[in-house]
Design a protein around this motif. Structure first.
Motif, PDB file in Angstrom:
ATOM      1  N   ILE A  91       0.879  -1.178   0.000  1.00 37.86           N
ATOM      2  CA  ILE A  91       0.000   0.000   0.000  1.00 37.86           C
ATOM      3  C   ILE A  91       0.914   1.225   0.000  1.00 37.86           C
ATOM      4  N   THR A  92       0.897   1.988  -1.108  1.00 43.08           N
ATOM      5  CA  THR A  92       1.822   3.116  -1.264  1.00 43.08           C
ATOM      6  C   THR A  92       1.222   4.451  -0.861  1.00 43.08           C
ATOM      7  N   GLY A  93      -0.072   4.510  -0.620  1.00 41.29           N
ATOM      8  CA  GLY A  93      -0.691   5.777  -0.228  1.00 41.29           C
ATOM      9  C   GLY A  93      -2.193   5.643  -0.182  1.00 41.29           C
ATOM     10  N   ASP A  94      -2.836   6.755   0.081  1.00 39.88           N
ATOM     11  CA  ASP A  94      -4.292   6.816   0.176  1.00 39.88           C
ATOM     12  C   ASP A  94      -4.922   6.688  -1.213  1.00 39.88           C
ATOM     13  N   ASP A  95      -6.029   5.966  -1.306  1.00 39.68           N
ATOM     14  CA  ASP A  95      -6.695   5.763  -2.592  1.00 39.68           C
ATOM     15  C   ASP A  95      -7.212   7.058  -3.214  1.00 39.68           C
ATOM     16  N   SER A  96      -7.309   8.136  -2.423  1.00 36.64           N
ATOM     17  CA  SER A  96      -7.777   9.407  -2.966  1.00 36.64           C
ATOM     18  C   SER A  96      -6.681  10.140  -3.749  1.00 36.64           C
ATOM     19  N   GLU A  97      -5.444   9.679  -3.632  1.00 43.12           N
ATOM     20  CA  GLU A  97      -4.318  10.290  -4.341  1.00 43.12           C
ATOM     21  C   GLU A  97      -3.991   9.473  -5.587  1.00 43.12           C
TER      22      GLU A  97
END
Length: 126
Positions: free
Chosen positions: A41-47
């Motif tokens: 998981i590399t970051g928030d799905d909103s980005e």
């Protein structure tokens, strides 16, 4: 149009590889199934961006363990991250270069000898 939707990092020592990327970029890892495979998981799905996978390195191809694409990671400061790469057991293998009108790019190796890029957005780079 084809888009990159996933990446995989192949590691001789998955725990060491996960520690490297967690310490460097804050990524998290979730075991997937019974095999030595972790969802990255590399970051928030909103980005904008993609998630990937990390697995134990397998099968040699012509004497090489894996021949693969190089993934590039967007960062705020390539110089700061390049210093962190070294302090976390990796190395810079291609020094900072300008991609005119795009930004600054450095290629590095992780603790598992995988090459990856780090890119700092800067339209004024030249």
């Amino acid at each position: 149009m084809g888009r990159v939707i996933h990446f995989e990092i192949h590691c001789d020592k998955p725990d060491r590889g996960m520690q490297f990327y967690q310490s460097l970029f804050g990524w998290s890892f979730n075991r997937f199934g019974d095999n030595e495979y972790w969802v990255v998981i590399t970051g928030d799905d909103s980005e904008p961006g993609i998630n990937g996978g990390l697995m134990r390195r397998r099968h040699a191809v012509d004497g090489q363990a894996v021949i693969a694409y190089v993934c590039t990671i967007s960062v705020d400061d390539v110089d700061a991250i390049a210093l962190k790469v070294a302090s976390h057991g990796g190395e810079v293998v291609v020094p900072k270069m300008a991609i005119p009108g795009v930004g600054w790019l450095i290629y590095c190796k992780d603790t598992e000898s995988n090459v990856f890029g780090i890119m700092q957005n800067d339209p004024d780079a030249h």
